[in-house]
Write a protein that holds these residues in place. Structure first.
Motif, short mmCIF file in Angstrom:
data_model
loop_
_atom_site.label_atom_id
_atom_site.label_comp_id
_atom_site.label_asym_id
_atom_site.label_seq_id
_atom_site.Cartn_x
_atom_site.Cartn_y
_atom_site.Cartn_z
N UNK A 5 14.71 -33.66 29.04
CA UNK A 5 14.68 -32.64 28.00
C UNK A 5 15.86 -31.71 28.21
N UNK A 6 16.47 -31.25 27.13
CA UNK A 6 17.60 -30.34 27.25
C UNK A 6 17.68 -29.43 26.03
N UNK A 7 18.48 -28.37 26.17
CA UNK A 7 18.57 -27.32 25.15
C UNK A 7 20.03 -26.99 24.89
N UNK A 8 20.31 -26.64 23.64
CA UNK A 8 21.64 -26.15 23.25
C UNK A 8 21.46 -25.26 22.02
N UNK A 9 22.35 -24.31 21.85
CA UNK A 9 22.31 -23.48 20.65
C UNK A 9 22.90 -24.23 19.46
N UNK A 10 22.53 -23.79 18.25
CA UNK A 10 23.08 -24.35 17.02
C UNK A 10 23.52 -23.19 16.13
N UNK A 11 24.75 -23.24 15.67
CA UNK A 11 25.27 -22.19 14.80
C UNK A 11 24.48 -22.17 13.50
N UNK A 12 24.06 -20.99 13.10
CA UNK A 12 23.21 -20.87 11.90
C UNK A 12 23.86 -21.49 10.67
N UNK A 13 25.15 -21.24 10.50
CA UNK A 13 25.84 -21.76 9.32
C UNK A 13 25.95 -23.29 9.32
N UNK A 39 15.00 -44.40 24.66
CA UNK A 39 13.99 -44.59 23.62
C UNK A 39 13.27 -43.27 23.39
N UNK A 40 12.50 -43.21 22.31
CA UNK A 40 11.74 -42.00 21.96
C UNK A 40 12.62 -40.75 21.98
N UNK A 41 13.80 -40.87 21.40
CA UNK A 41 14.75 -39.76 21.38
C UNK A 41 14.42 -38.86 20.19
N UNK A 42 14.21 -37.59 20.45
CA UNK A 42 13.90 -36.62 19.40
C UNK A 42 14.71 -35.36 19.63
N UNK A 43 15.06 -34.70 18.53
CA UNK A 43 15.71 -33.39 18.59
C UNK A 43 14.92 -32.45 17.70
N UNK A 44 14.55 -31.30 18.23
CA UNK A 44 13.81 -30.28 17.50
C UNK A 44 14.68 -29.04 17.32
N UNK A 53 19.39 -19.89 16.88
CA UNK A 53 18.78 -21.20 16.67
C UNK A 53 19.12 -22.10 17.85
N UNK A 54 18.12 -22.84 18.31
CA UNK A 54 18.29 -23.73 19.45
C UNK A 54 17.77 -25.11 19.11
N UNK A 55 18.41 -26.10 19.69
CA UNK A 55 17.96 -27.48 19.61
C UNK A 55 17.34 -27.86 20.94
N UNK A 56 16.21 -28.54 20.89
CA UNK A 56 15.59 -29.10 22.09
C UNK A 56 15.58 -30.61 21.92
N UNK A 57 16.13 -31.31 22.88
CA UNK A 57 16.13 -32.78 22.81
C UNK A 57 15.23 -33.35 23.90
N UNK A 58 14.66 -34.48 23.58
CA UNK A 58 13.79 -35.21 24.51
C UNK A 58 14.08 -36.69 24.36
N UNK A 59 14.19 -37.39 25.48
CA UNK A 59 14.27 -38.85 25.43
C UNK A 59 13.73 -39.44 26.72
N UNK A 60 13.40 -40.71 26.60
CA UNK A 60 12.92 -41.47 27.74
C UNK A 60 13.99 -42.50 28.11
N UNK A 61 14.30 -42.57 29.38
CA UNK A 61 15.33 -43.48 29.87
C UNK A 61 14.65 -44.62 30.64
#
Length: 112
Positions: A5-13, A39-44, A53-61
């Motif tokens: 799982x990881x996090x990054x910011x996302x520019x609002x525009x 597999x099971x890669x998702x970004x929220x 605004x932040x993105x959270x990603x999750x994946x299984x390796x």
């Protein structure tokens, strides 16, 4: 199998364009993700109380050499072109590890 799982910011525009791109991810990018045992890669997306605004990603390796598979992905021309479009929309966290773009999270709970 390992979970990431990881996090990054996302520019609002950039939110509308980021959503548009991820509604139709390029087939070559999707193929490389699979080739690299992800597999099971998702970004929220979430707006946090700080107003950012932040993105959270999750994946299984499922592979046996995560570093090698990530290097393979980073060397892929199609993936590199995708990142070239997406990265300017993102705002990496200041406290991420050296060399990382997304800041990794620590898994504190998982239920099978």
């Amino acid at each position: 199998m390992q979970r990431f799982g990881s996090v990054i910011g996302l520019r609002e525009e950039a939110i509308p364009e980021y959503r548009r791109l991820h509604a139709a991810v390029w087939p070559g990018v999707l193929a490389m993700i699979k080739q690299c045992h992800i597999r099971n890669y998702s970004i929220y997306l979430r707006r946090m109380p700080d107003g950012q605004h932040y993105l959270f990603s999750y994946y299984e390796y499922t592979g046996d050499d995560h570093a090698a598979d990530m290097a393979k992905m980073a060397a892929d021309p199609t993936t590199r072109e995708w990142w070239k479009i997406c990265e300017p929309m993102q705002q990496p966290l200041a406290d991420r590890p050296a060399g990382a773009w997304w800041a990794p999270g620590e898994e504190v709970f998982h239920q099978d």
